[in-house]
Structure formats: structure tokens, C-alpha cells
Design a protein around this motif. Structure first.
Motif, PDB file in Angstrom:
ATOM      1  N   VAL A   1       0.838  -1.207   0.000  1.00  0.00           N
ATOM      2  CA  VAL A   1       0.000   0.000   0.000  1.00  0.00           C
ATOM      3  C   VAL A   1       0.868   1.251   0.000  1.00  0.00           C
ATOM      4  O   VAL A   1       0.640   2.188  -0.775  1.00  0.00           O
ATOM      5  N   GLY A   2       1.868   1.270   0.890  1.00  0.00           N
ATOM      6  CA  GLY A   2       2.741   2.440   0.972  1.00  0.00           C
ATOM      7  C   GLY A   2       3.484   2.690  -0.329  1.00  0.00           C
ATOM      8  O   GLY A   2       3.568   3.827  -0.809  1.00  0.00           O
ATOM      9  N   GLY A   3       4.036   1.622  -0.923  1.00  0.00           N
ATOM     10  CA  GLY A   3       4.752   1.773  -2.180  1.00  0.00           C
ATOM     11  C   GLY A   3       3.862   2.269  -3.298  1.00  0.00           C
ATOM     12  O   GLY A   3       4.253   3.132  -4.092  1.00  0.00           O
ATOM     13  N   LYS A   4       2.642   1.731  -3.366  1.00  0.00           N
ATOM     14  CA  LYS A   4       1.708   2.150  -4.418  1.00  0.00           C
ATOM     15  C   LYS A   4       1.336   3.611  -4.253  1.00  0.00           C
ATOM     16  O   LYS A   4       1.308   4.388  -5.237  1.00  0.00           O
ATOM     17  N   LEU A   5       1.040   4.040  -3.035  1.00  0.00           N
ATOM     18  CA  LEU A   5       0.656   5.430  -2.794  1.00  0.00           C
ATOM     19  C   LEU A   5       1.809   6.387  -3.093  1.00  0.00           C
ATOM     20  O   LEU A   5       1.606   7.441  -3.709  1.00  0.00           O
ATOM     21  N   VAL A   6       3.020   6.023  -2.667  1.00  0.00           N
ATOM     22  CA  VAL A   6       4.183   6.882  -2.936  1.00  0.00           C
ATOM     23  C   VAL A   6       4.419   6.988  -4.438  1.00  0.00           C
ATOM     24  O   VAL A   6       4.651   8.080  -4.983  1.00  0.00           O
ATOM     25  N   GLY A   7       4.362   5.847  -5.134  1.00  0.00           N
ATOM     26  CA  GLY A   7       4.588   5.849  -6.576  1.00  0.00           C
ATOM     27  C   GLY A   7       3.586   6.707  -7.324  1.00  0.00           C
ATOM     28  O   GLY A   7       3.962   7.490  -8.207  1.00  0.00           O
ATOM     29  N   VAL A   8       2.315   6.559  -6.986  1.00  0.00           N
ATOM     30  CA  VAL A   8       1.275   7.339  -7.665  1.00  0.00           C
ATOM     31  C   VAL A   8       1.387   8.821  -7.311  1.00  0.00           C
ATOM     32  O   VAL A   8       1.158   9.685  -8.172  1.00  0.00           O
ATOM     33  N   HIS A   9       1.761   9.147  -6.085  1.00  0.00           N
ATOM     34  CA  HIS A   9       1.941  10.556  -5.705  1.00  0.00           C
ATOM     35  C   HIS A   9       3.108  11.180  -6.481  1.00  0.00           C
ATOM     36  O   HIS A   9       3.035  12.351  -6.868  1.00  0.00           O
ATOM     37  N   ILE A  10       4.173  10.420  -6.690  1.00  0.00           N
ATOM     38  CA  ILE A  10       5.294  10.934  -7.492  1.00  0.00           C
ATOM     39  C   ILE A  10       4.825  11.216  -8.918  1.00  0.00           C
ATOM     40  O   ILE A  10       5.137  12.259  -9.502  1.00  0.00           O
ATOM     41  N   ALA A  11       4.063  10.272  -9.484  1.00  0.00           N
ATOM     42  CA  ALA A  11       3.522  10.469 -10.836  1.00  0.00           C
ATOM     43  C   ALA A  11       2.614  11.691 -10.873  1.00  0.00           C
ATOM     44  O   ALA A  11       2.654  12.478 -11.834  1.00  0.00           O
ATOM     45  N   GLY A  12       1.813  11.864  -9.824  1.00  0.00           N
ATOM     46  CA  GLY A  12       0.914  13.019  -9.756  1.00  0.00           C
ATOM     47  C   GLY A  12       1.663  14.333  -9.719  1.00  0.00           C
ATOM     48  O   GLY A  12       1.226  15.323 -10.332  1.00  0.00           O
ATOM     49  N   ARG A  13       2.785  14.350  -9.006  1.00  0.00           N
ATOM     50  CA  ARG A  13       3.611  15.572  -8.959  1.00  0.00           C
ATOM     51  C   ARG A  13       4.190  15.880 -10.335  1.00  0.00           C
ATOM     52  O   ARG A  13       4.191  17.030 -10.783  1.00  0.00           O
ATOM     53  N   ILE A  14       4.694  14.850 -10.988  1.00  0.00           N
ATOM     54  CA  ILE A  14       5.305  15.038 -12.310  1.00  0.00           C
ATOM     55  C   ILE A  14       4.264  15.530 -13.317  1.00  0.00           C
ATOM     56  O   ILE A  14       4.530  16.428 -14.127  1.00  0.00           O
ATOM     57  N   LEU A  15       3.071  14.948 -13.245  1.00  0.00           N
ATOM     58  CA  LEU A  15       2.025  15.244 -14.224  1.00  0.00           C
ATOM     59  C   LEU A  15       1.104  16.383 -13.800  1.00  0.00           C
ATOM     60  O   LEU A  15       0.169  16.722 -14.526  1.00  0.00           O
ATOM     61  N   LYS A  16       1.367  16.940 -12.590  1.00  0.00           N
ATOM     62  CA  LYS A  16       0.606  18.093 -12.078  1.00  0.00           C
ATOM     63  C   LYS A  16      -0.897  17.791 -11.988  1.00  0.00           C
ATOM     64  O   LYS A  16      -1.747  18.513 -12.496  1.00  0.00           O
ATOM     65  N   TRP A  17      -1.219  16.718 -11.279  1.00  0.00           N
ATOM     66  CA  TRP A  17      -2.614  16.373 -11.053  1.00  0.00           C
ATOM     67  C   TRP A  17      -3.249  17.323 -10.043  1.00  0.00           C
ATOM     68  O   TRP A  17      -2.560  18.000  -9.270  1.00  0.00           O
ATOM     69  N   LYS A  18      -4.563  17.311 -10.007  1.00  0.00           N
ATOM     70  CA  LYS A  18      -5.308  18.099  -9.026  1.00  0.00           C
ATOM     71  C   LYS A  18      -5.105  17.503  -7.632  1.00  0.00           C
ATOM     72  O   LYS A  18      -4.814  16.320  -7.473  1.00  0.00           O
ATOM     73  N   SER A  19      -5.322  18.331  -6.637  1.00  0.00           N
ATOM     74  CA  SER A  19      -5.175  17.879  -5.252  1.00  0.00           C
ATOM     75  C   SER A  19      -6.162  16.748  -4.948  1.00  0.00           C
ATOM     76  O   SER A  19      -7.344  16.836  -5.265  1.00  0.00           O
ATOM     77  N   GLY A  20      -5.664  15.686  -4.321  1.00  0.00           N
ATOM     78  CA  GLY A  20      -6.513  14.562  -3.919  1.00  0.00           C
ATOM     79  C   GLY A  20      -6.604  13.445  -4.937  1.00  0.00           C
ATOM     80  O   GLY A  20      -6.984  12.317  -4.583  1.00  0.00           O
ATOM     81  N   GLU A  21      -6.279  13.716  -6.202  1.00  0.00           N
ATOM     82  CA  GLU A  21      -6.404  12.684  -7.229  1.00  0.00           C
ATOM     83  C   GLU A  21      -5.441  11.525  -7.000  1.00  0.00           C
ATOM     84  O   GLU A  21      -5.812  10.358  -7.151  1.00  0.00           O
ATOM     85  N   ALA A  22      -4.213  11.836  -6.651  1.00  0.00           N
ATOM     86  CA  ALA A  22      -3.200  10.798  -6.476  1.00  0.00           C
ATOM     87  C   ALA A  22      -3.594   9.822  -5.369  1.00  0.00           C
ATOM     88  O   ALA A  22      -3.385   8.608  -5.490  1.00  0.00           O
ATOM     89  N   SER A  23      -4.177  10.335  -4.302  1.00  0.00           N
ATOM     90  CA  SER A  23      -4.572   9.477  -3.191  1.00  0.00           C
ATOM     91  C   SER A  23      -5.682   8.513  -3.602  1.00  0.00           C
ATOM     92  O   SER A  23      -5.631   7.313  -3.304  1.00  0.00           O
ATOM     93  N   ILE A  24      -6.684   9.030  -4.329  1.00  0.00           N
ATOM     94  CA  ILE A  24      -7.794   8.187  -4.779  1.00  0.00           C
ATOM     95  C   ILE A  24      -7.289   7.107  -5.743  1.00  0.00           C
ATOM     96  O   ILE A  24      -7.606   5.921  -5.598  1.00  0.00           O
ATOM     97  N   ILE A  25      -6.498   7.525  -6.716  1.00  0.00           N
ATOM     98  CA  ILE A  25      -5.991   6.591  -7.723  1.00  0.00           C
ATOM     99  C   ILE A  25      -5.064   5.558  -7.078  1.00  0.00           C
ATOM    100  O   ILE A  25      -5.125   4.360  -7.386  1.00  0.00           O
TER     101      ILE A  25
END
Length: 402
Positions: A313-337
Motif C-alpha cells: 500500500v505504501g509503495g503504491k501510494l508513494v509511486g502514484v503521488h510521485i507520478a501526480g507531482r510530475i504530471l501536475k494532477w489536481k489535489s486529492g487525485e493521487a490518493s484516490i488513484i
């Protein structure tokens, strides 16, 4: 009793027990029916019911009955993931290829790294690595088990959350489908099956050529003929994928991905989806659990299960949050995804079963992975549902203020 009567008893258990538990105890929020069906299959399997009542289990789930259940289950999940593939817009997959590749890479890579780190820690203790497993096979196998996303269960959860056809649901399907292909490819490397690797490359090339021909044929057919052609195409792709070692579910999903949703009547497609979900998928969820053999292995297995859950879970959340930062997602999207992509379910159990059969992991490691898979899947709805509500509320507030 004859085989038919015993088969009907097994079907009665499959449809009755999980439904009654789900309805009587009102578990829908923290454990949807699909979760109860997965856990029910495990409990009805040889690890629990078979250990407690071996004669009864041997009588009800005789080899001929299990074979019949497996046939229904395979066909049901093939139809289910094909429809999920049809829902995925291929044009948008190509349009957003950079975003999809970036997110899928981090969503797979980070939990893989964290899972490998946990596996390296386990190598320092006896009883976790299988008798025929090399250190690197055990490490990579456990790491990949932590990185798996369960595509059939994910589709069900997206449908339950009513976002399967929304832009976010389609994005999540894109990310998960890319990772699914990678997972079975890595499994071939773990098993040192170089013939299988060659077959996988051959399947991908053949699939690309046949897809071009298939799409041209489908565009010229009437809708009634398209349904028959789609089923034939489904069987061909599933066979080719399984022969190549990519698992038949990957082929079934790819078969659907290259079909356009507007080739079919939307109402008919929805009806088929609901009927497959109601009639066939419970057999898949429970029959997979029935093939699960495991031993508890003492209290340490719970600690290891928690460690693997944290890595997954931790690895998946960290990975998706990094992708969200790179791709400039909206706030909260990375956590849901991230929370949706960490869903494990049956794919992880199938993956771990293969590692156990090849003696790369022990029964204790398998049990820990099983506990991790069940817990991660049960966490998804309770965590994601309020996040979606907050996101929708924030969107409405933003619209009102603008």
C-alpha cells in the motif's frame, strides 16, 4: 449422489453463503459482496473447510466438480474483463500515452522496490524462501506480488463507486492494464522460462497484426454478427495469451480494448455486464479460493503480512503521488488513484499460487501474501468512498465560486 447433484450442492454453497453473510451482517461498506465471495472461497477451500472437515470437503468439492466450476469461472472472467476492455477508449489510451506510461511505471515500480526490500529482510530468517527458490527469485517474486493490481476486482470496485465510465475510472483502467501485462511478463523471467518469453514477444506481434484485420472485419459487420465475432476473437486472444504465458485474462482484456464501444448497443452491453456479474463472477471468485492451499504458520505470519501490506500500500501510494507531482494532477487525485490501484484480490493470489507451486516461496509466505491481499482489498472502499465525496464536494464549491 451423482456428479450433477454434488455440483449443484457446490453451486448452492457458492451463491448462498457469501450472499447471506453480506446481507445479514450488512458488510457492504467495508466488505462489498465481491470481498465476501473471495474470503468465502478461501474459507470453503482446503485450507479451512478442508482441514476442519476433510471428508465433507472431499465429497462436495470432488475433482470433477472443481473442474466444472473452473470452466464456468474461466469463461465468466474472460467475458467480464473483455467488457471492461471495451469500456476503455483505445483512442484516449494513445492520446494520453505519456501520462499512462509514467503513472503505470511509478505505480508498479515503487511497490516492487518496497516489496523487494521486505523480501530481502525475510531472507535473513528461515522458513520464508521456498526449497527451490533462489534469493533473487524470492525477492523479485515477493516484490512483484506487492505490486500487483487485481483487474477484475478493480473493475467491480470502480462500478460500485460509479466511476467506471467517468474520466478518472478510465484513467485507472489504463494504468492497471499496462501493469497487468508487465506483471505476467516478469513472472516468466522469475521462472527462468525463456521459451515463454519468446512466446510472449510472438504473441504481441501476432496480436498487433490480427487486430488490424479484426477491426476492419468488425467495421463491416452488422451488430448481431459483431457479438459472435467478438466472442470468437475473445477465445482466440485468451488462448494465445495463455499459451504465451501472459495469462488468459490479459488476452481477454486486450481483446476488449481493441474493440470500439460504439460497435455495440450500449443497453445490451450494460445488460451483459450485469448478467455476467450476477451469474458467472461469483463462481470465479469462489472457485479461485477453492484452489488456495495454505497453512497458518504461527503468529509470525501476521507480522510478515503486515509488513507486506505496508510495502504494498505504501509503495503504491508513494509511486502514484510521485507520478501526480510530475504530471501536475489536481489535489486529492493521487490518493484516490493510488488506493484503487493497490487493490490486490485474486490476481495476487493466483500469482502467489504459482510461486508456491514452483517452491519459490513457502506456505508461510503464501499465507502472509494471502492476508495482505484480503486486507488491501477490504481497505479500498472505506478509504476511497469518503475521498471521492470530498473531491466531488470541492468540485461543486469551486464551480459555485467561479
Amino acid at each position: 449422489m451423482n456428479t450433477t447433484e454434488i455440483f449443484l450442492i457446490a453451486m448452492l454453497l457458492i451463491f448462498t453463503v457469501p450472499y447471506l453473510v453480506w446481507r445479514i451482517f450488512k458488510t457492504d461498506y467495508y466488505a462489498p459482496l465481491v470481498i465476501i465471495q473471495i474470503i468465502g472461497g478461501i474459507l470453503l477451500g482446503p485450507g479451512v473447510l478442508g482441514a476442519a472437515f476433510p471428508e465433507y470437503h472431499k465429497f462436495v468439492f470432488a475433482p470433477d466438480v472443481v473442474k466444472a466450476l473452473n470452466g464456468i469461472a474461466w469463461w465468466g472472467v474472460m467475458l467480464f474483463v473483455m467488457i471492461a476492455g471495451i469500456e476503455l477508449d483505445l483512442k484516449k489510451v494513445w492520446q494520453y500515452r505519456r501520462e499512462s506510461a509514467t503513472t503505470a511505471s511509478f505505480a508498479l515500480g515503487m511497490p516492487l522496490v518496497c516489496g523487494c526490500a521486505a523480501a530481502l529482510l525475510l531472507l535473513g530468517y528461515q522458513g520464508w524462501k521456498g526449497a527451490k527458490g533462489l534469493d533473487w527469485q524470492f525477492t523479485l517474486g515477493v516484490g512483484m506480488a506487492c505490486a500487483v493490481t487485481a483487474l477484475p476486482v478493480l473493475v467491480l470496485l470502480l462500478e460500485k463507486l460509479d466511476i467506471l465510465r467517468q474520466p478518472m475510472g478510465q484513467r485507472i483502467l489504463r494504468y492497471a492494464s499496462l501493469d497487468d501485462v508487465a506483471i505476467w511478463g516478469v513472472l516468466a523471467l522469475i521462472l527462468l522460462d525463456w521459451e515463454r518469453v519468446g512466446r510472449q514477444l510472438g504473441f504481441i506481434l501476432a496480436f498487433g497484426v490480427l487486430t488490424f484485420v479484426f477491426r476492419r472485419i468488425m467495421a463491416r459487420l452488422q451488430e448481431n454478427d459483431r457479438w459472435y465475432a467478438a466472442l470468437i476473437w475473445l477465445v482466440i486472444c485468451s488462448f494465445g495469451s495463455d499459451w504465451a504465458g501472459l495469462h488468459f485474462m490479459v488476452g481477454a482484456f486486450l481483446a476488449g480494448v481493441v474493440m470500439d464501444a460504439d460497435w455495440f448497443d450500449r443497453a445490451t452491453l450494460d445488460t451483459l455486464f450485469k448478467h455476467v456479474l450476477l451469474i458467472l463472477m461469483p463462481v470465479f471468485f469462489l472457485s479461485t479460493g477453492l484452489r488456495t492451499k495454505w497453512e497458518l504458520g504461527g503468529y509470525s505470519v501476521f507480522f510478515v503480512g503486515g509488513l507486506l501490506l505496508l510495502a504494498s500500500v505504501g509503495g503504491k501510494l508513494v509511486g502514484v503521488h510521485i507520478a501526480g507531482r510530475i504530471l501536475k494532477w489536481k489535489s486529492g487525485e493521487a490518493s484516490i488513484i493510488g488506493w484503487l490501484l493497490q487493490t490486490k484480490g485474486l490476481i495476487e493470489i493466483i500469482f502467489a499460487n504459482i510461486l508456491l507451486d514452483k517452491q519459490i516461496i513457502t506456505n508461510e509466505t503464501f499465507t502472509a501474501l494471502l492476508l495482505m491481499a484480503a486486507t488491501s482489498t477490504m481497505l479500498t472502499i472505506p478509504v476511497v468512498h469518503p475521498k471521492l465525496n470530498r473531491s466531488a464536494h470541492a468540485g461543486l464549491v469551486q464551480q459555485a465560486s467561479s
